[in-house]
Design a protein around this motif. Structure first.
Motif, PDB file in Angstrom:
ATOM      1  N   ILE A  15       0.693  -1.262   0.005  1.00 13.64           N
ATOM      2  CA  ILE A  15       0.358   0.192  -0.299  1.00 13.64           C
ATOM      3  C   ILE A  15       0.875   1.417  -0.285  1.00 13.64           C
ATOM      4  CG2 ILE A  15      -1.370   1.597   1.684  1.00 13.64           C
ATOM      5  CD1 ILE A  15      -2.545  -1.243   2.266  1.00 13.64           C
TER       6      ILE A  15
ATOM      7  N   LEU B 279       2.203   1.222  -3.412  1.00  8.27           N
ATOM      8  CA  LEU B 279       1.185   2.500  -4.216  1.00  8.27           C
ATOM      9  C   LEU B 279       1.936   3.942  -4.258  1.00  8.27           C
ATOM     10  CD1 LEU B 279      -1.784   1.627  -6.543  1.00  8.27           C
ATOM     11  CD2 LEU B 279      -2.335   1.962  -4.383  1.00  8.27           C
ATOM     12  N   TYR B 280       1.251   3.956  -2.618  1.00  9.43           N
ATOM     13  CA  TYR B 280       0.998   5.776  -2.838  1.00  9.43           C
ATOM     14  C   TYR B 280       2.067   5.925  -3.274  1.00  9.43           C
ATOM     15  CZ  TYR B 280       1.093  10.378  -0.608  1.00  9.43           C
ATOM     16  OH  TYR B 280       0.959  11.813  -0.554  1.00  9.43           O
TER      17      TYR B 280
ATOM     18  N   ALA C 183      -3.852   7.561  -2.919  1.00  8.83           N
ATOM     19  CA  ALA C 183      -3.288   7.499  -4.311  1.00  8.83           C
ATOM     20  C   ALA C 183      -3.719   7.473  -5.230  1.00  8.83           C
ATOM     21  CB  ALA C 183      -2.954   5.946  -4.054  1.00  8.83           C
ATOM     22  N   LEU C 184      -5.644   6.613  -5.253  1.00 11.22           N
ATOM     23  CA  LEU C 184      -6.451   7.010  -6.445  1.00 11.22           C
ATOM     24  C   LEU C 184      -6.861   8.108  -7.253  1.00 11.22           C
ATOM     25  CD1 LEU C 184      -8.587   4.286  -5.649  1.00 11.22           C
ATOM     26  CD2 LEU C 184      -6.271   4.003  -7.560  1.00 11.22           C
TER      27      LEU C 184
ATOM     28  N   TRP D  40      -4.994   2.292   6.222  1.00 14.64           N
ATOM     29  CA  TRP D  40      -4.614   2.105   4.763  1.00 14.64           C
ATOM     30  C   TRP D  40      -5.849   2.052   3.513  1.00 14.64           C
ATOM     31  CZ3 TRP D  40      -3.199  -4.668   6.155  1.00 14.64           C
ATOM     32  CH2 TRP D  40      -2.753  -4.443   6.587  1.00 14.64           C
TER      33      TRP D  40
ATOM     34  N   SER E   4       2.590   6.423  -7.455  1.00 15.16           N
ATOM     35  CA  SER E   4       1.291   7.596  -7.385  1.00 15.16           C
ATOM     36  C   SER E   4       1.739   8.793  -7.054  1.00 15.16           C
ATOM     37  CB  SER E   4      -0.256   7.175  -6.218  1.00 15.16           C
ATOM     38  OG  SER E   4      -1.320   8.157  -7.290  1.00 15.16           O
TER      39      SER E   4
ATOM     40  N   VAL F  24      -4.990   4.484   0.003  1.00 15.62           N
ATOM     41  CA  VAL F  24      -5.509   3.687  -1.021  1.00 15.62           C
ATOM     42  C   VAL F  24      -6.074   4.357  -1.680  1.00 15.62           C
ATOM     43  CG1 VAL F  24      -6.129   2.235  -2.563  1.00 15.62           C
ATOM     44  CG2 VAL F  24      -4.867   1.660   0.150  1.00 15.62           C
TER      45      VAL F  24
END
Length: 178
Positions: A27, A30-31, A106-107, A99, A34, A103
């Motif tokens: 996670i 991913l952040y 990040a989106l 978490w 991103s 996410v």
């Protein structure tokens, strides 16, 4: 078969902690990916401030629940149960919510951090409703609950049980209140 439950707890704790660290790593990676490729303006200060409690919880759970072994590989300590109710359950909830917020950020970008407000907002609402419920419950115990109006003034203002009411209706023992 000695300490079979302790050995099972140790295996379960080790698997849960390994899975937790792997998910957290994915996670947070991913952040950062991103942030590097999609949203270059994501605030690192906000990230560290809002992720810091979850990192503290994660390392606390690691310290508390990681099984330890003797030099001969026998189980020294299984660690605390990670599926315990109460504070441990609350820490898992906070970890999962953080978490989800990471996410979301990040989106959608920094606006996703506003989802973190749900946790203290829910806590404040829960505290308020608990306080008001307790307040109304205590006022009923103090005689301010309005039970006199429902009784019609019978019995000196104190509530009767169903058994007492039946006995008085039959003409049997009548309770005398002084």
């Amino acid at each position: 078969m000695a300490q079979r439950s302790q050995k099972q707890l140790a295996v379960r704790n080790a698997a849960t902690l390994n899975r937790t660290h792997l998910i957290a790593l994915l996670i947070h990676t991913l952040y950062h990916l991103s942030r590097f490729f999609l949203h270059r303006r994501l605030s690192l200060l906000t990230y560290f401030l809002l992720v810091f409690p979850s990192l503290v919880i994660e390392f606390y759970l690691e310290r508390l629940s990681r099984p330890t072994h003797n030099p001969d590989f026998s189980l020294k300590r299984a660690g605390e149960d990670l599926e315990a109710k109460g504070l441990t359950e609350w820490m898992w909830d906070l970890l999962y919510w953080t978490w989800a917020c990471v996410v979301l950020v990040a989106l959608v970008g920094d606006r996703g951090w506003w989802a973190w407000v749900v946790v203290p907002g829910y806590s404040a609402w829960l505290a308020f409703t608990t306080f008001t419920g307790m307040k109304s419950g205590l006022s009923g115990m103090m005689g301010a609950g309005g039970s006199e109006g429902a009784e019609g003034g019978k019995g000196g203002g104190e509530a009767q049980s169903k058994r007492q009411a039946k006995m008085e209706k039959r003409g049997g023992q009548k309770m005398v209140y002084r």
